[in-house]
Design a protein around this motif. Structure first.
Motif, PDB file in Angstrom:
ATOM      1  N   ASN A 131       6.723  -8.593   1.962  1.00 27.60           N
ATOM      2  CA  ASN A 131       5.832  -7.694   2.694  1.00 27.60           C
ATOM      3  C   ASN A 131       6.566  -6.788   3.665  1.00 27.60           C
ATOM      4  OD1 ASN A 131       3.456  -8.725   1.492  1.00 27.60           O
ATOM      5  ND2 ASN A 131       3.509 -10.479   2.876  1.00 27.60           N
ATOM      6  N   THR A 134       5.538  -2.985   5.151  1.00 29.08           N
ATOM      7  CA  THR A 134       4.103  -2.731   4.989  1.00 29.08           C
ATOM      8  C   THR A 134       3.606  -1.678   5.971  1.00 29.08           C
ATOM      9  OG1 THR A 134       3.641  -4.932   4.119  1.00 29.08           O
ATOM     10  CG2 THR A 134       1.814  -3.770   5.159  1.00 29.08           C
ATOM     11  N   GLU A 137       5.116   1.795   5.051  1.00 29.16           N
ATOM     12  CA  GLU A 137       4.573   2.267   3.777  1.00 29.16           C
ATOM     13  C   GLU A 137       3.111   2.704   3.944  1.00 29.16           C
ATOM     14  OE1 GLU A 137       5.744   3.296   0.040  1.00 29.16           O
ATOM     15  OE2 GLU A 137       6.974   2.080   1.395  1.00 29.16           O
ATOM     16  N   SER A 138       2.349   1.978   4.746  1.00 28.01           N
ATOM     17  CA  SER A 138       0.949   2.341   4.973  1.00 28.01           C
ATOM     18  C   SER A 138       0.837   3.670   5.702  1.00 28.01           C
ATOM     19  CB  SER A 138       0.249   1.239   5.785  1.00 28.01           C
ATOM     20  OG  SER A 138       0.258   0.012   5.083  1.00 28.01           O
ATOM     21  N   ARG A 160       9.361   0.666   2.314  1.00 32.13           N
ATOM     22  CA  ARG A 160       9.887  -0.435   1.503  1.00 32.13           C
ATOM     23  C   ARG A 160      11.310  -0.192   1.013  1.00 32.13           C
ATOM     24  NH1 ARG A 160       5.875  -3.894   1.231  1.00 32.13           N
ATOM     25  NH2 ARG A 160       3.705  -3.199   0.996  1.00 32.13           N
ATOM     26  N   PRO A 296      -3.746  -3.068   5.056  1.00 26.24           N
ATOM     27  CA  PRO A 296      -3.570  -3.764   3.773  1.00 26.24           C
ATOM     28  C   PRO A 296      -4.036  -5.216   3.852  1.00 26.24           C
ATOM     29  CG  PRO A 296      -1.601  -2.518   4.345  1.00 26.24           C
ATOM     30  CD  PRO A 296      -2.478  -2.506   5.558  1.00 26.24           C
ATOM     31  N   THR A 298      -2.607  -7.764   2.832  1.00 24.44           N
ATOM     32  CA  THR A 298      -1.521  -8.718   3.107  1.00 24.44           C
ATOM     33  C   THR A 298      -1.274  -8.910   4.595  1.00 24.44           C
ATOM     34  OG1 THR A 298       0.094  -6.921   2.912  1.00 24.44           O
ATOM     35  CG2 THR A 298      -0.354  -8.219   0.930  1.00 24.44           C
TER      36      THR A 298
END
Length: 701
Positions: A131, A134, A137-138, A160, A296, A298
């Motif tokens: 992860n 995250t 990337e978001s 990432r 996300p 996750t």
């Protein structure tokens, strides 16, 4: 009996469907439908609340005064959190660790106006942090540009591939115009924690710096934070977080959120169900939500929530309260090892003394009193939190007062003449204390020897593993007393009804205890089967364990259907099953459980109690003057309850990461009360053991 079960099933269903009613404190939650804003994350690894003063840290003090404030539990995977792990957790939105050493994040390598984290693939390919990236990337997917200042901030905002589009080594390189171009800026203020690092690793001592040296480091950190605060665009939401530990002992750290309407309020999160405590993954969720970016699935954190306004003049006192919260946790932490060592010594010493005294048939009244007192000890670690305490003297003084009160109540009331009287009092107080705590928000388990503490980060609400063992044991013993008094359908209904009620309390949203349900169901079922005269086979026992697993997964699934911000770890576990991450969680818990089997405080209790119990049953005259058989002869229901307790304790040991702690505490409560009951039974019928009558004459006087 059938009607009772039907009513009980309805009750269970209602509690399962309504388990979110007590999901957390009221407050101002944020949603992704709000207008996107600007966010500045200022991470100061190692920052305590007692570090902030108007003279040493004027910029941070002013920021905190204008913010909602709370404590941040920074635990990730290990016992302590280094800056690298702290920033990586912000990046991933879930507790993360680099897998080797523990120190500062790597220095980024310049790449145009941005930077790249060196050897970033290690985190994914070797450390298994799937992860990682995250947050970055978001932001990139949502078209939100970001600026990182310092190594930790670059790690948090990297995508990432380990790249961050905008990077600066110092806030002095950033202008207001630069920050107006990007809605997100994060800064790593590492001046406070760097002096602690030895060979780029956290030291193996609690505090490596002298107070004067720490103040010097604080002034540097405050100056750097002030440099960024001075150039932030108007209306920027500022999140201040003390993202890591600074030595070998975990602490609660600073959390502050400055936004319109936040000043003079507490800052907590639904993840902890505490109005003044949040966790590191909450930082990730809060940043994304403030920016209007979807969080996300996750990400295990939830947006921090601003509580109700404090009363006038309470703001400064709140800073002291938050500093005192960590001091209280440290008081408990420093005494926890000696406490459990003393408990183990008392338990083992009791069985040795009981073995010698019972064989000689001497001072049996004293053995009974000691047994009741020993069983009354665990619950005092919860009841002491009904009293104000902060020092070791106040802590142990309060526990001693509760200990004396419960023991006196058990041995001095009219029920003392009944063999099961003291057992009913001690087991009843234990079960009622924990059930009441679950129904009122679990304030007694926080910062207790038998419960949990926020700085350790294992649990912040609900039913802990040791409290589960005490609740299950206390409930089963109390219900067997009812079954003894009213045998037949009434007794069976009490065992099934009250046992299931306690199980639902522990497994629903109030308790959020996964392994406890799996262990409690076979304990209840075995007790009921034995009392009804039916045979218990290994096949049935396995079926009961499976039934417990099905029930708890039902709780978890219903919790998973709730909005992410209202889920507990039960619901998040379902999400981890769906994403394939559950195996890692189960493996970590299995390793923790196996580690407890070598615990020098827990295993002696298990070994001594089991050895005494087995020997007392197989060789009653040699081991206990027939006390244990006398207890079983007096109350077959007690025998059923004890067997159910042992089943629940063994299964609980195998399915919980606390392992031996579950079985040891179940035995610590049940076996002494069994002996007290047996001595009481022999006092009422001394002829059952020739030559003992005169020795028992004082037991019921």
């Amino acid at each position: 009996m059938r009607r009772a079960l039907i009513v009980l099933a309805v009750l269970v269903g209602q509690m399962m469907l309504g388990q979110g009613l007590l999901a957390g404190p009221a407050g101002a939650d944020r949603g992704i439908d709000q207008a996107p804003g600007r966010v500045a994350l200022i991470g100061v690894p190692g920052l305590h609340w007692n570090d902030l003063t108007p003279s040493d840290t004027p910029n941070l003090w002013e920021l905190a005064e204008a913010s909602a404030v709370g404590s941040l539990s920074v635990r990730t995977v290990g016992n302590v959190t280094c800056p690298y792990d702290g920033w990586l957790t912000v990046s991933a939105g879930t507790r993360s660790a680099v897998g080797y050493g523990c120190g500062a994040p790597p220095r980024p390598e310049a790449a145009g106006t941005g930077a790249v984290i060196p050897d970033y693939r290690y985190l994914v390919d070797v450390a298994g942090q799937r992860n990682a990236g995250t947050l970055g990337e978001s932001l990139k997917a949502a078209g939100r540009c970001s600026i990182a200042i310092g190594p930790g901030a670059a790690l948090a905002l990297a995508d990432r591939q380990g790249a961050v589009a905008g990077y600066h080594a110092s806030p002095l390189q950033v202008t207001t115009a630069d920050l107006e171009k990007c809605p997100m800026v994060a800064m790593d203020v590492d001046d406070l924690v760097l002096p602690y690092l030895t060979g780029d690793r956290l030291p193996k001592v609690p505090d490596q710096l002298a107070p004067a040296e720490r103040r010097d480091a604080l002034r540097l950190a405050d100056a750097k934070a002030g440099a960024l605060l001075s150039v932030l665009p108007a209306g920027t939401t500022v999140l201040l977080a003390g993202l890591s530990d600074h030595g070998s002992v975990p602490h609660l750290r600073v959390a502050a959120l400055r936004e319109p309407g936040a000043e003079g309020r507490l800052l907590g999160a639904a993840s902890t169900r505490r109005e003044d405590i949040s966790i590191l993954p909450d930082v990730t969720s809060t940043v994304l939500t403030e920016l209007g970016v979807p969080v996300p699935s996750t990400v295990v954190g939830v947006p921090m929530r601003v509580g109700e306004p404090l009363r006038v003049g309470e703001q400064g006192a709140t800073f002291e309260r938050l500093a005192r919260a960590d001091a209280t946790a440290q008081t408990m932490r420093s005494a926890k090892g000696p406490y459990f060592t003393a408990l183990a010594v008392l338990q083992v010493g009791f069985y040795v003394a009981a073995f010698l005294l019972l064989r000689r048939r001497k001072t049996l009244s004293w053995v009974r009193g000691a047994a009741v007192a020993l069983a009354a000890l665990p619950v005092t670690s919860f009841l002491v939190n009904l009293l104000p305490w902060s020092t070791h003297l106040e802590l142990f003084g309060g526990m001693l007062a509760w200990w004396a009160a419960i023991t006196t109540l058990a041995l001095a009331g009219p029920w003392r003449r009944r063999p099961l009287g003291p057992l009913a009092v001690v087991a009843g107080v234990t079960a009622l204390t924990l059930a009441g705590d679950l129904l009122t928000g679990t304030t007694l388990q926080l910062n207790s020897f038998m419960g949990y503490s926020a700085e350790q980060g294992a649990r912040y609400f609900g039913l802990g593993n040791i409290p589960f063992a005490l609740l299950a044991t206390g409930t089963l013993l109390v219900t067997t007393v009812i079954a003894h008094r009213w045998p037949g359908k009434v007794g069976l209904a009490a065992i099934v009804g009250l046992g299931t009620f306690a199980m639902v309390l522990g497994g629903s949203g109030m308790g959020s205890d996964f392994g406890g349900v799996i262990a409690f169901v076979p304990g209840i079922a075995v007790t009921a089967l034995i009392l009804s005269g039916k045979r218990v086979s290994l096949l049935k026992l396995g079926a009961f364990c499976v039934a417990g697993g099905v029930i708890v997964m039902g709780f978890a699934w219903l919790n998973y259907l709730r909005p992410p911000a209202e889920q507990t770890h039960l619901g998040r576990f379902v999400g981890q099953v769906l994403t394939g991450e559950a195996f890692d969680v189960i493996w970590r818990k299995l390793q923790a459980m196996l580690g407890t089997l070598l615990n020098p405080n827990l295993m002696p209790i298990v070994i001594a109690a089991v050895a005494f119990l087995v020997y007392a049953i197989l060789r009653p005259e040699q081991a206990s003057a027939g006390v244990v058989p006398a207890a079983f002869e007096h109350s077959p229901a007690l025998r059923a309850g004890l067997i159910g307790t042992l089943v629940s304790g063994v299964v609980g040991m195998l399915v919980n990461d606390s392992g031996a702690a579950v079985l040891s505490m179940a035995l610590a409560l049940a076996v002494p009360l069994l002996l007290a009951t047996g001595i009481g039974a022999m006092a009422r019928a001394p002829e059952s053991v020739p030559g003992v009558g005169e020795k028992l004459a004082g037991v019921t006087k």
